[in-house]
Design a protein around this motif. Structure first.
Motif, PDB file in Angstrom:
ATOM      1  N   THR A   1       0.839  -1.208   0.000  1.00  0.00           N
ATOM      2  CA  THR A   1       0.000   0.000   0.000  1.00  0.00           C
ATOM      3  C   THR A   1       0.873   1.256   0.000  1.00  0.00           C
ATOM      4  OG1 THR A   1      -0.161  -0.209   2.420  1.00  0.00           O
ATOM      5  CG2 THR A   1      -1.958  -1.129   1.086  1.00  0.00           C
ATOM      6  N   LYS A   2       1.521   1.526   1.132  1.00  0.00           N
ATOM      7  CA  LYS A   2       2.342   2.742   1.233  1.00  0.00           C
ATOM      8  C   LYS A   2       3.544   2.690   0.290  1.00  0.00           C
ATOM      9  CE  LYS A   2       1.176   4.026   5.997  1.00  0.00           C
ATOM     10  NZ  LYS A   2       1.737   4.320   7.340  1.00  0.00           N
TER      11      LYS A   2
ATOM     12  N   GLU B   1       2.519   3.499  -3.226  1.00  0.00           N
ATOM     13  CA  GLU B   1       2.207   4.921  -3.374  1.00  0.00           C
ATOM     14  C   GLU B   1       3.484   5.759  -3.429  1.00  0.00           C
ATOM     15  OE1 GLU B   1       0.099   8.479  -0.753  1.00  0.00           O
ATOM     16  OE2 GLU B   1      -0.273   6.373  -0.238  1.00  0.00           O
TER      17      GLU B   1
END
Length: 605
Positions: free
Chosen positions: A583-584, A587
């Motif tokens: 996720t992070k 991104e």
């Protein structure tokens, strides 16, 4: 419709220009190969030897066939054939010195250690392994030379082969056929490449180069040059000295015409050779090929060489490609901060031994050799082969401490020698047993043998770990391994894709080009901190997001941009902000791609 198969693409032949390849008995080698070809019913393949301890012998069935073949000719002696079982060049010589004359010089047969195409299996002087021959069409030509109009081998042909096999004088009746045979062998070798030296300049030539060097003021041509003769040139010198050339003779290394009366014939022969080579050109690049796939260590003089460049440029890969097939004659070591002289050279260590009388274990102190000493002994004891010491990450160790006084021996252009410690000297006196090997401790002095090459790798990003002084540096040749940004089939990394998710990926090559441009433009960083093509090893041309973050991003964060105001990361970003990766991490990577100007892949729906 059954059409011909497509053209077979073959690998370039390794010319082995720098390998030890003594050929003391060229006539004996040619004769045994030709005789075995004939008694093997002219088949293309022959497994000719059996193992006998550390040596090999001709198979008994072949001895029987040779006796039947030669029986009845003038001078035949069955005992002489029996002696060939253990005394002929095919069972006595090492594999590489056999490959040079058979495969490169005359091109009459391929020869391998049985069951492998390796040329490095017979590292130790007396060890021999069973071998096999794969005959070429040049054997058909040789058979025709010694055959009559019906294709049968004449008695004069058999008597000639027999005299060459047994090192006897050529019978008078076979002189004419011998002249035909030697001329044919010379024709076979006209394509062969040779190498000599004019000081530090390599001269790659064919026999045509010798012919063309004769003129009205130069009746001799020096093929010896300024360095030791090796490779195919040894074979040529030996063949001319043994009268296996129709026009040339040799004294020391000076070649000249056998007889002035042959000048006209020689001139016409020389022109025919030139015409033939025009129709069969060789593309010759000297030190030559720079791609990892094509370069071969036997084409290059290495001695002491350091390959350096940014992390991941393929320095170790290049060394591995250079030494492919030479593993049996290669020692490898990796330097690190705790590595020292005793780890590299050797020293006294406690050794547990069982006492022969009491049967009890005793601790004794003995000199235990390490990597350098082991390969030093091997190289001196086997001067016909090239040996290679590979030092990975040479600058991660304290070179001055590790090499000690051995450092002086790296000066290859002098006769400088050193006096080793008493324990090392005693060990060398015991282990250096060959005629050449004794020179490795002659008068109690050590000197590097000419067949010991030292290759090292160095990441420029680590060069400040243990700085090398200028005296150490100047004793090495240096080769920079650049980063390759070219998109081509020859550059595997141009196909690497970093997989962000099922529908998002980007080019690894484009990424490192963008990032390296930023690094090079930063006055505090420069080329030393750039990322090489193979910084991450892709599997099936794919690099996972996890690998990318844990290797490339971590390196860029921790070793490159950590203390820089101008960087590729968002403000107030820390490395832990890339986790969780799915996720992070995803991104943050997309933000980096946008910041460096790499075409950002389309976002998922």
């Amino acid at each position: 419709m059954n059409l011909p198969n497509q053209l077979t693409e073959r690998e370039p032949i390794d010319p082995k220009l720098a390998v030890g390849s003594s050929l003391p008995n060229p006539k004996g080698l040619l004769a045994i190969v030709l005789a075995l070809y004939l008694v093997n019913e002219e088949k293309d393949h022959l497994d000719y030897s059996d193992k006998s301890g550390n040596t090999i012998i001709l198979k008994p069935s072949l001895i029987t066939s040779l006796k039947a073949f030669f029986n009845g000719i003038t001078g035949y002696n069955a005992t002489e054939i029996d002696s060939l079982a253990s005394a002929n060049p095919l069972v006595e010589m090492q594999i590489e010195p056999l490959q040079v004359p058979l495969q490169l010089f005359w091109k009459i047969a391929k020869i391998n250690i049985l069951g492998t195409d390796s040329s490095s299996g017979e590292r130790t002087g007396g060890v021999r392994f069973p071998k096999e021959l794969f005959f070429t069409t040049n054997m058909d030509i040789l058979k025709n030379v010694i055959s009559n109009e019906n294709g049968d081998i004449t008695n004069t042909g058999k008597e000639l082969i027999y005299s060459w096999l047994t090192n006897n004088n050529t019978p008078t009746s076979s002189v004419n056929i011998e002249q035909k045979l030697t001329k044919t062998l010379s024709v076979f070798s006209e394509e062969t490449l040779f190498k000599t030296w004019n000081n530090s300049t390599e001269i790659i030539f064919q026999q045509e180069g010798i012919y063309n060097a004769f003129d009205t003021t130069n009746a001799t041509v020096d093929i010896g040059g300024t360095k030791e003769i090796k490779g195919t040139l040894r074979n040529l010198k030996s063949s001319i000295s043994k009268d296996i050339h129709p026009y040339l003779k040799i004294s020391s290394s000076n070649v000249e015409l056998k007889n002035p009366s042959l000048a006209t014939q020689f001139d016409n022969y020389q022109k025919r050779v030139s015409n033939y080579l025009d129709l069969n050109p060789k593309s010759i690049e000297i030190k030559i090929v720079e791609t990892e796939e094509e370069i071969n260590v036997d084409d290059v003089t290495i001695l002491n060489k350091i390959y350096y460049g940014a992390p991941g440029t393929g320095k170790s890969h290049k060394v591995n490609e250079l030494l492919k097939g030479k593993e049996e004659r290669t020692e490898r070591v990796t330097f690190h901060p705790e590595y020292d002289y005793a780890s590299f050279i050797g020293g006294f260590k406690p050794i547990t031994e069982v006492d022969a009388e009491s049967g009890k274990e005793e601790i004794k102190y003995k000199f235990v050799p390490q990597t350098f000493t082991n390969i030093y002994v091997d190289a001196w004891n086997n001067k016909d082969n090239e040996y290679y010491l590979v030092i990975e990450e040479i600058n991660r160790g304290n070179c001055a401490e590790i090499f000690g006084d051995i450092f002086q021996l790296l000066d290859r252009n002098s006769d400088y020698s050193i006096t080793p410690s008493n324990e090392l000297k005693q060990y060398l006196v015991k282990e250096l047993t060959s005629v050449d090997g004794i020179k490795g401790i002659e008068n109690g002095k050590m000197k590097l043998p000419s067949n010991l090459n030292i290759l090292a790798t160095m990441n420029t990003s680590d060069q400040s770990l243990f700085p090398m002084d200028s005296a150490f540096k100047r004793r090495w040749d240096w080769e920079y391994i650049p980063i390759n940004y070219e998109k081509s089939e020859e550059n595997p990394s141009s196909h690497y894709q970093v997989v962000v998710s099922d529908s998002i990926s980007f080019s690894w090559l484009e990424f490192i080009e963008k990032v390296n441009t930023i690094i090079k433009e930063n006055p505090n960083l420069g080329m030393d901190k750039c990322i090489g093509n193979y910084f991450i090893k892709a599997k099936d041309n794919s690099i996972t997001l996890e690998e990318f973050i844990n290797k490339a991003i971590f390196y860029l964060w921790n070793d490159v941009f950590k203390d820089e105001d101008d960087h590729i990361f968002e403000e107030n970003t820390f490395y832990e902000d890339f986790f969780p990766i799915a996720t992070k991490g995803k991104e943050k990577v997309l933000k980096i791609l946008e910041k460096i100007g790499l075409n950002t892949p389309e976002k998922e729906d």
